[in-house]
Motif scaffolding. Structure first.
Motif, PDB file in Angstrom:
ATOM      1  N   ARG A 217       0.811  -1.215   0.000  1.00 37.14           N
ATOM      2  CA  ARG A 217       0.000   0.000   0.000  1.00 37.14           C
ATOM      3  C   ARG A 217       0.846   1.268   0.000  1.00 37.14           C
ATOM      4  O   ARG A 217       0.343   2.355   0.254  1.00 37.14           O
ATOM      5  CB  ARG A 217      -0.938  -0.007   1.223  1.00 37.14           C
ATOM      6  N   ASN A 218       2.126   1.132  -0.314  1.00 39.71           N
ATOM      7  CA  ASN A 218       2.981   2.312  -0.359  1.00 39.71           C
ATOM      8  C   ASN A 218       3.409   2.601  -1.791  1.00 39.71           C
ATOM      9  O   ASN A 218       2.921   1.995  -2.747  1.00 39.71           O
ATOM     10  CB  ASN A 218       4.202   2.127   0.558  1.00 39.71           C
ATOM     11  N   ASP A 219       4.349   3.516  -1.948  1.00 40.08           N
ATOM     12  CA  ASP A 219       4.757   3.973  -3.277  1.00 40.08           C
ATOM     13  C   ASP A 219       5.406   2.886  -4.121  1.00 40.08           C
ATOM     14  O   ASP A 219       5.446   3.000  -5.344  1.00 40.08           O
ATOM     15  CB  ASP A 219       5.743   5.143  -3.133  1.00 40.08           C
ATOM     16  N   ARG A 220       5.890   1.809  -3.504  1.00 32.88           N
ATOM     17  CA  ARG A 220       6.561   0.745  -4.256  1.00 32.88           C
ATOM     18  C   ARG A 220       5.582  -0.057  -5.116  1.00 32.88           C
ATOM     19  O   ARG A 220       6.007  -0.860  -5.952  1.00 32.88           O
ATOM     20  CB  ARG A 220       7.317  -0.185  -3.311  1.00 32.88           C
ATOM     21  N   PHE A 221       4.299   0.152  -4.910  1.00 30.23           N
ATOM     22  CA  PHE A 221       3.303  -0.536  -5.731  1.00 30.23           C
ATOM     23  C   PHE A 221       3.508  -0.230  -7.211  1.00 30.23           C
ATOM     24  O   PHE A 221       3.378  -1.115  -8.066  1.00 30.23           O
ATOM     25  CB  PHE A 221       1.896  -0.104  -5.289  1.00 30.23           C
ATOM     26  N   TYR A 222       3.832   1.033  -7.537  1.00 30.87           N
ATOM     27  CA  TYR A 222       4.037   1.412  -8.938  1.00 30.87           C
ATOM     28  C   TYR A 222       5.226   0.669  -9.539  1.00 30.87           C
ATOM     29  O   TYR A 222       5.158   0.155 -10.662  1.00 30.87           O
ATOM     30  CB  TYR A 222       4.262   2.914  -9.049  1.00 30.87           C
ATOM     31  N   TYR A 223       6.314   0.640  -8.799  1.00 28.78           N
ATOM     32  CA  TYR A 223       7.517  -0.067  -9.258  1.00 28.78           C
ATOM     33  C   TYR A 223       7.242  -1.552  -9.431  1.00 28.78           C
ATOM     34  O   TYR A 223       7.657  -2.178 -10.420  1.00 28.78           O
ATOM     35  CB  TYR A 223       8.642   0.162  -8.250  1.00 28.78           C
ATOM     36  N   LEU A 224       6.511  -2.126  -8.495  1.00 24.19           N
ATOM     37  CA  LEU A 224       6.251  -3.560  -8.496  1.00 24.19           C
ATOM     38  C   LEU A 224       5.407  -3.987  -9.691  1.00 24.19           C
ATOM     39  O   LEU A 224       5.655  -5.037 -10.297  1.00 24.19           O
ATOM     40  CB  LEU A 224       5.547  -3.947  -7.188  1.00 24.19           C
ATOM     41  N   THR A 225       4.430  -3.184 -10.075  1.00 17.29           N
ATOM     42  CA  THR A 225       3.395  -3.642 -11.015  1.00 17.29           C
ATOM     43  C   THR A 225       3.429  -2.969 -12.380  1.00 17.29           C
ATOM     44  O   THR A 225       2.544  -3.227 -13.199  1.00 17.29           O
ATOM     45  CB  THR A 225       2.007  -3.394 -10.389  1.00 17.29           C
ATOM     46  N   GLU A 226       4.398  -2.131 -12.670  1.00 16.12           N
ATOM     47  CA  GLU A 226       4.381  -1.342 -13.906  1.00 16.12           C
ATOM     48  C   GLU A 226       4.178  -2.197 -15.147  1.00 16.12           C
ATOM     49  O   GLU A 226       3.363  -1.876 -16.023  1.00 16.12           O
ATOM     50  CB  GLU A 226       5.673  -0.545 -14.024  1.00 16.12           C
TER      51      GLU A 226
END
Length: 557
Positions: A217-226
């Motif tokens: 639920r943090n900003d790493r979601f974008y990096y993880l799922t791009e």
């Protein structure tokens, strides 16, 4: 002895930085240069396995660099991140140990303190040994029933469920359960990132992304799922894509602006061709609000988006030209929306078509080519990116030979066939204007000599003759331009295309050299009209597309 130039394949997948010969401070551009150098040698059509390994390592580091992740994070061998011994399970009997061997109790087990005198000396079978001896369904049930699971247990459950279950998403769902129990566990996080990086299954992907947003639920979601969003955008209607994205973002608690900028600048490259205008305007406005926080390379990506937007504004007019223009348009769309390998292949296929359909290219692009400046610049940008990945041993002409080659070209333009006819044709309006001017001067002199006429009448005649000469000069100039353009389209343009079958100089350089030669004399031949040819070269979109295609195909050969 191994080839000293051979990549160190044993460094993959755990040490991608060393594989790309990167150390210390490096950025996206440094990584891309090293990556391009490798894939020039290991092309996907000849070395598919090697290419995929290089590509996977590149994407791994590239994602980390773009999102500000520590490149080392997630690149440590999994053996050093996981406890590779399994937890004890109910009913399992310890192995008999040699008298001189000290047993080891697995990490995370619920056994008594091994330093205690009463602690039993037992060692349980490691998981890889149990796999050889026990049926997978029983092993899977044993692991699933454990009340307290280690990260490695979740990894093992993910692998085994992938073998046993018909459910396509069992592997990532077990990894998510592991991340829920062990938040930010680097090995599980990296495994899930690799899954999203390589997965090409669209079924259930939207639900998986929503489930991921509830756990990460943090900003790493974008990096993880791009990469998953790239796939979803290609395969589903945009309304569905937008709904899933908005649902996921509503679950995020502390996503940073920097990660959001990277994600949306990347996403818009493809979304500009599919999204509704309102969403595009809203997203661009959101990015503009934080534009000052962009890195240099991100600004370049953002400028490319505006180049696409400018082309889209002229696209409807551009497509009226014919099938060649439609092919160019589709190639631009493919470059923006397809994966790199597919986009490169289709771009090169387009170059082959442009070369083989030279007459169609000549017909569809008039000179000057109106409303083509943006698409030419966009095409150059794409060609530069693709050429970095395909150039092998091919080398362009030495710039030092430009003057000599241009002089020889000018000689052919004016000395052969219709070139000689051009020199005769342009003399007609020039001689006609000269004759009119001389007759006018003679009439003026006669009027001045004849004193019987009034001064006002003389001035009227002189004014009329000057006006007549001005009109004659304009007509002569327009006629000369018309003749020059006709000869350019019917003769010089084809000669220039023939020139670019065996030479490559950037068109602006060639045009500048042609203009410099205008009015000069070489081998008792004076070149006139080269300035007009240079101007037409700069405004000839068809020649731009053709010469670029010749250059890229020469590089491929």
């Amino acid at each position: 002895m191994s080839d000293p130039g051979e990549p160190q394949w044993d460094l993959l997948p755990d040490q991608p930085e060393q594989f790309f010969s990167l150390s210390g401070e490096y950025d996206v551009r440094d990584l891309k240069r090293s990556y391009n150098a490798l894939i020039k040698r290991f092309k996907p059509e000849k070395y598919p396995e090697e290419f995929q390994r290089i590509r996977a390592a590149y994407e791994r580091l590239n994602d980390a660099l773009r999102y500000g992740e520590t490149p080392h994070q997630g690149t440590i061998p999994l053996e050093s991140q996981f406890d590779w011994s399994s937890l004890p399970v109910p009913g399992q009997q310890p192995r008999d140990l040699p008298e001189d061997q000290t047993p080891v109790s697995p990490a995370g087990s619920s056994q008594e303190d091994p330093n205690s005198e009463s602690a039993p000396l037992i060692e349980f079978l490691e998981l890889h040994e149990r796999v050889k001896q026990e049926p997978l369904p029983e092993l899977y049930e044993d692991l699933r029933s454990l009340p307290h699971k280690t990260p490695y247990d979740y990894y093992a459950l993910a692998l085994i469920s992938d073998l046993l279950s018909e459910e396509e998403l069992s592997f990532p769902l077990w990894l998510l359960k592991g991340l829920k129990a062990h938040p930010e566990e680097p090995a599980l996080f990296e495994l899930l990132h690799q899954y999203f990086l390589t997965n090409q299954t669209i079924n259930g992907l939207g639900k998986l992304l929503v489930q991921t947003s509830r756990i990460i639920r943090n900003d790493r979601f974008y990096y993880l799922t791009e990469n998953a969003w790239d796939l979803l955008l290609r395969e589903v209607p945009f309304s569905r894509f937008r709904q899933v994205l908005e649902t996921c973002e509503s679950n995020l608690l502390d996503h940073r602006v920097d990660h959001m900028l990277v994600f949306y600048v990347h996403l818009l490259k493809a979304a500009l061709w599919k999204a509704d205008p309102g969403w595009i305007r809203m997203t661009l406005a959101q990015i503009d609000e934080y534009h000052e926080r962009m890195t240099f390379w991100l600004e370049q990506e953002y400028e490319f988006l505006f180049l696409i937007r400018s082309y889209q504004e002229q696209r409807e007019e551009f497509l009226k030209g014919g099938p060649v223009r439609k092919l160019i348009d589709q190639t631009i769309i493919d470059y923006c929306t397809q994966n790199e390998q597919t986009a490169d292949r289709r771009f090169l296929e387009c170059q082959l078509t442009l070369v083989s359909q030279r007459d169609e290219v000549l017909e569809e692009f008039d000179v000057p080519s109106r409303n083509c400046e943006t698409v030419v610049y966009l095409w150059e940008t794409i060609a530069a990116d693709v050429s970095q990945r395909i150039d092998t041993d091919w080398l362009p002409d030495d710039p030092a030979t430009l003057q000599e080659q241009t002089s020889q070209l000018a000689g052919r333009l004016f000395a052969e066939g219709e070139g000689a006819e051009y020199r005769k044709a342009v003399k007609i309006p020039r001689l006609a204007f000269t004759l009119i001017f001389l007759i006018s001067m003679l009439v003026i002199m006669l009027c001045l000599i004849n004193k019987s006429d009034s001064i006002s009448g003389t001035l009227l005649i002189v004014g009329f003759l000057f006006l007549f000469n001005g009109v004659a000069f304009i007509i002569s100039h327009l006629f000369t331009d018309m003749v020059t353009q006709e000869f350019y389209l019917s003769w010089w343009r084809r000669q220039l295309m023939t020139f670019y079958q065996s030479h490559w100089f950037p068109l602006p350089y060639l045009a500048a050299e042609l203009k410099r030669l205008n009015g000069t004399r070489i081998d008792n031949q004076k070149f006139r009209g080269l300035g007009e040819i240079a101007h037409m070269v700069r405004n000839d979109a068809g020649l731009w597309f053709y010469s670029t295609a010749q250059r890229l195909l020469s590089a491929c050969q």
